[in-house]
Design a protein around this motif. Structure first.
Motif, PDB file in Angstrom:
ATOM      1  N   LEU A  33       0.685  -1.075   0.089  1.00 58.61           N
ATOM      2  CA  LEU A  33      -0.086  -0.009   0.049  1.00 58.61           C
ATOM      3  C   LEU A  33       0.922   1.302   0.053  1.00 58.61           C
ATOM      4  CD1 LEU A  33      -2.801   1.164   0.129  1.00 58.61           C
ATOM      5  CD2 LEU A  33      -2.710   1.198   2.615  1.00 58.61           C
ATOM      6  N   ASP A  34       2.076   1.219   0.714  1.00 62.32           N
ATOM      7  CA  ASP A  34       2.851   2.521   0.667  1.00 62.32           C
ATOM      8  C   ASP A  34       3.533   2.623  -0.728  1.00 62.32           C
ATOM      9  OD1 ASP A  34       4.595   0.422   2.726  1.00 62.32           O
ATOM     10  OD2 ASP A  34       5.478   0.815   0.659  1.00 62.32           O
ATOM     11  N   GLN A  35       3.448   1.709  -1.663  1.00 64.08           N
ATOM     12  CA  GLN A  35       3.994   1.717  -2.807  1.00 64.08           C
ATOM     13  C   GLN A  35       2.935   2.454  -4.066  1.00 64.08           C
ATOM     14  OE1 GLN A  35       5.381  -2.140  -3.545  1.00 64.08           O
ATOM     15  NE2 GLN A  35       7.292  -1.671  -3.052  1.00 64.08           N
ATOM     16  N   VAL A  36       1.697   2.766  -3.306  1.00 65.23           N
ATOM     17  CA  VAL A  36       0.410   3.347  -4.100  1.00 65.23           C
ATOM     18  C   VAL A  36       0.482   4.560  -4.180  1.00 65.23           C
ATOM     19  CG1 VAL A  36      -2.116   2.935  -4.795  1.00 65.23           C
ATOM     20  CG2 VAL A  36      -0.610   0.981  -4.163  1.00 65.23           C
ATOM     21  N   ASP A  37       0.150   5.561  -5.047  1.00 65.37           N
ATOM     22  CA  ASP A  37      -0.084   6.799  -4.830  1.00 65.37           C
ATOM     23  C   ASP A  37      -1.399   7.112  -5.663  1.00 65.37           C
ATOM     24  OD1 ASP A  37       2.735   7.620  -7.530  1.00 65.37           O
ATOM     25  OD2 ASP A  37       0.438   6.767  -7.732  1.00 65.37           O
ATOM     26  N   ALA A  38      -1.784   8.436  -5.856  1.00 66.47           N
ATOM     27  CA  ALA A  38      -3.021   8.903  -6.461  1.00 66.47           C
ATOM     28  C   ALA A  38      -2.923   8.484  -7.862  1.00 66.47           C
ATOM     29  CB  ALA A  38      -3.280  10.325  -5.872  1.00 66.47           C
ATOM     30  N   ALA A  39      -2.003   8.830  -8.410  1.00 69.01           N
ATOM     31  CA  ALA A  39      -1.952   8.622  -9.894  1.00 69.01           C
ATOM     32  C   ALA A  39      -2.155   7.225 -10.424  1.00 69.01           C
ATOM     33  CB  ALA A  39      -0.644   9.234 -10.483  1.00 69.01           C
ATOM     34  N   LEU A  40      -1.545   6.362  -9.437  1.00 70.03           N
ATOM     35  CA  LEU A  40      -1.432   5.007  -9.956  1.00 70.03           C
ATOM     36  C   LEU A  40      -3.119   4.559  -9.800  1.00 70.03           C
ATOM     37  CD1 LEU A  40      -0.430   2.124 -10.652  1.00 70.03           C
ATOM     38  CD2 LEU A  40       0.106   1.903  -8.200  1.00 70.03           C
ATOM     39  N   LEU A  64       0.888   3.929   6.765  1.00 71.69           N
ATOM     40  CA  LEU A  64       0.713   5.312   7.189  1.00 71.69           C
ATOM     41  C   LEU A  64       0.982   6.311   6.071  1.00 71.69           C
ATOM     42  CD1 LEU A  64       1.785   5.073  10.923  1.00 71.69           C
ATOM     43  CD2 LEU A  64      -0.389   5.165  10.147  1.00 71.69           C
ATOM     44  N   ALA A  65       1.845   6.017   5.464  1.00 77.15           N
ATOM     45  CA  ALA A  65       2.349   7.040   4.263  1.00 77.15           C
ATOM     46  C   ALA A  65       1.192   7.184   3.219  1.00 77.15           C
ATOM     47  CB  ALA A  65       3.373   6.320   3.303  1.00 77.15           C
ATOM     48  N   PHE A  66       0.483   6.079   3.042  1.00 76.78           N
ATOM     49  CA  PHE A  66      -0.632   5.999   2.212  1.00 76.78           C
ATOM     50  C   PHE A  66      -1.720   6.972   2.737  1.00 76.78           C
ATOM     51  CE2 PHE A  66      -3.283   4.722  -1.437  1.00 76.78           C
ATOM     52  CZ  PHE A  66      -4.553   4.593  -0.689  1.00 76.78           C
ATOM     53  N   LEU A  67      -2.017   6.825   4.056  1.00 77.35           N
ATOM     54  CA  LEU A  67      -3.113   7.671   4.836  1.00 77.35           C
ATOM     55  C   LEU A  67      -2.888   9.132   4.643  1.00 77.35           C
ATOM     56  CD1 LEU A  67      -3.583   4.766   5.915  1.00 77.35           C
ATOM     57  CD2 LEU A  67      -4.449   6.093   8.119  1.00 77.35           C
ATOM     58  N   GLY A  68      -1.398   9.445   4.830  1.00 84.28           N
ATOM     59  CA  GLY A  68      -0.852  10.864   5.018  1.00 84.28           C
ATOM     60  C   GLY A  68      -0.882  11.412   3.668  1.00 84.28           C
ATOM     61  N   GLN A  69      -0.451  10.597   2.693  1.00 85.02           N
ATOM     62  CA  GLN A  69      -0.264  11.208   1.346  1.00 85.02           C
ATOM     63  C   GLN A  69      -1.043  10.874   0.328  1.00 85.02           C
ATOM     64  OE1 GLN A  69       3.719   9.851   0.322  1.00 85.02           O
ATOM     65  NE2 GLN A  69       4.568  10.186   2.348  1.00 85.02           N
ATOM     66  N   LYS A 438       8.189  10.509  15.038  1.00 86.11           N
ATOM     67  CA  LYS A 438       7.560   9.198  15.244  1.00 86.11           C
ATOM     68  C   LYS A 438       7.186   8.603  14.008  1.00 86.11           C
ATOM     69  CE  LYS A 438       3.806   7.770  16.261  1.00 86.11           C
ATOM     70  NZ  LYS A 438       2.350   7.365  16.929  1.00 86.11           N
ATOM     71  N   GLU A 439       6.090   9.379  13.111  1.00 90.37           N
ATOM     72  CA  GLU A 439       5.551   8.944  11.699  1.00 90.37           C
ATOM     73  C   GLU A 439       6.932   8.739  11.042  1.00 90.37           C
ATOM     74  OE1 GLU A 439       3.258  11.597  10.341  1.00 90.37           O
ATOM     75  OE2 GLU A 439       1.422  11.235  12.394  1.00 90.37           O
ATOM     76  N   GLN A 440       7.970   9.550  10.900  1.00 87.13           N
ATOM     77  CA  GLN A 440       9.386   9.592  10.082  1.00 87.13           C
ATOM     78  C   GLN A 440       9.852   7.929  10.232  1.00 87.13           C
ATOM     79  OE1 GLN A 440      11.534  12.638  10.825  1.00 87.13           O
ATOM     80  NE2 GLN A 440      10.503  14.184   9.284  1.00 87.13           N
TER      81      GLN A 440
END
Length: 452
Positions: A33-40, A64-69, A438-440
């Motif tokens: 999931l963290d390898q998925v972005d809006a464009a994809l 968490l990256a997907f949620l935040g970005q 922490k998120e980083q």
């Protein structure tokens, strides 16, 4: 095919799903999931999501990256058709919460569900088979061979010792196991042992008598029917009493997962588990089998599962290990791996009830500290009246040290209780380092958890 996994199970199922689709003639891209972005997502016509829930209804750490970005961007997805397989445990209040959160978000963006979200309770094989049948609508429509059938290997229970005699808590046992064929497989610190439990012999015989079945009934392959019943869900009703028909209708018992406390270099597989009890005092299925009913020398059905989310960090950078109760099992394996690698900058924070009864692996841990393999050992015991009652209290008192270790590149691994300890430790880390830091750490895979 997108997966969000905390322990590796969702990732494993995503691989099975992708292969089933490919076998049916589909072209599949497999992504975390963290390898998925809006464009994809916007450029995709069909997407399947397998999403685990952890903590108090939380997403897996890497998600968490997907949620935040991505989820905050709220991209329009009118051309996307999707389905969600939500993994969870019905004993928790927020059952399959992240899978449903993902489903709700996709709907709000205009995506169209191919079918309702499929919930899976504790790896329930029936739900997984349902998901697999739904996949038949893709490709050539064929249903592939069932990939949820247990594939255990035979192991032998060599030794079992009580780890906490005299404790006010539930009994904890150390188990030592060897493969029946004598060849020890390879695993890493953080990996999981999946145990195929069995009913106690008395339970099976009582059930057979209650259904007027011969306890010596045999199957066509020469096995006793009661041996097959020992590893299966015992049905409430029967459609006839023919042994072969009964055996054919049985569903396997769900497996149970335990952190492995040892490494192959130690020439055995060691588990540490607490015997669970039902409200009426009877032991839990898997812990009862392993702690009470399995005789020394008995066969144990076991399979290893890789758990990449909790594998050791590369190199000899500082390592902070935090856990409580039987969570020390997974942390001990990490310490053993660090010793084998010659890495000495290790900090262990561990919590239990009483020092006199509940300091699992205590003598060994103290020896490692004296020999310089553990730089700091903070063991706290809630019933002993010390300055710190819980492991999160000890961590809060050492906030300055935590910041120094993180600045020096430390990875933080947490193993143990989902209720109480894990969220409390998470709150302390956020307070000590700041929520952004922490998120980083989560994004950098320097803060990871294996909690239950």
């Amino acid at each position: 095919m997108v997966w969000a996994s905390q322990t590796g199970f969702a990732r494993q199922l995503a691989g099975h799903t992708a292969q089933s689709l490919r076998d049916g003639g589909c072209r599949v891209r497999l992504r975390a999931l963290d390898q998925v972005d809006a464009a994809l997502l916007a450029g995709t016509r069909k997407a399947l999501f397998i999403a685990s829930t952890t903590g108090e209804g939380d997403p897996p750490d890497h998600a968490l990256a997907f949620l935040g970005q991505v989820m905050r961007q709220a991209p329009a997805l009118p051309d996307l058709q999707y389905a969600v397989l939500a993994l969870g445990d019905r004993s928790y209040a927020d059952y399959c919460a992240f899978g449903h959160r993902l489903d709700d978000w996709l709907r709000r963006q205009g995506a169209q569900p191919l079918f309702d979200t499929v919930e899976v309770d504790n790896a329930d094989p029936a739900a997984l088979r349902h998901w697999q049948q739904l996949l038949a609508q893709f490709g050539d429509g064929s249903i592939q061979a069932d990939w949820s059938t247990p594939d255990y290997q035979p192991w032998v229970l060599q030794a079992r010792t009580r780890s906490n005699p005299g404790s006010v808590g539930g009994p904890v046992f150390q188990l030592c196991l060897q493969p029946a064929d004598g060849e020890l497989p390879v695993w890493q610190a953080g990996d999981i042992a999946e145990i195929g439990p069995r009913h106690a012999p008395a339970t099976v015989e009582q059930w057979m008598r209650a259904h007027a079945l011969d306890t010596q009934a045999t199957l066509a392959d020469g096995r006793l029917l009661r041996e097959r019943l020992a590893t299966a869900r015992l049905p409430d009703t029967l459609d006839g009493n023919a042994p072969e028909a009964i055996a054919a209708a049985l569903q396997p018992l769900p497996h149970r997962e335990y952190s492995i406390a040892s490494l192959p270099s130690e020439n055995h597989l060691r588990l540490l588990l607490r015997r669970q009890s039902h409200p009426d005092g009877t032991p839990g299925l898997a812990s009862g089998w392993l702690c009470d009913h399995a005789a020394i020398g008995a066969r144990i059905d076991l399979r290893l599962r890789s758990n990449p989310n909790f594998h050791p960090p590369a190199g000899d950078a500082p390592l902070v290990l935090i856990g409580n109760g039987t969570g020390i099992a997974g942390l001990r394996a990490h310490l053993r791996a660090r010793i084998d690698a010659g890495a000495r900058r290790n900090w262990l924070l561990f919590g239990e009830r009483n020092h006199a009864h509940d300091f699992h692996f205590g003598e060994e841990l103290e020896q490692w500290r004296r020999n310089g393999w553990i730089e700091h050992l903070d063991a706290v015991f809630s019933r002993d009246g010390g300055p710190h009652r819980y492991v999160q209290d000890a961590l809060a008192a050492q906030a300055a040290r935590l910041r120094r270790w993180v600045d020096d590149g430390a990875t933080v691994l947490v193993c143990g209780s989902l209720q109480g300890m894990a969220p409390a430790v998470d709150a302390v880390i956020a307070q000590a380092l700041g929520s952004q830091c922490k998120e980083q750490l989560v994004m950098q895979r320097r803060y990871r958890r294996d909690v239950y």
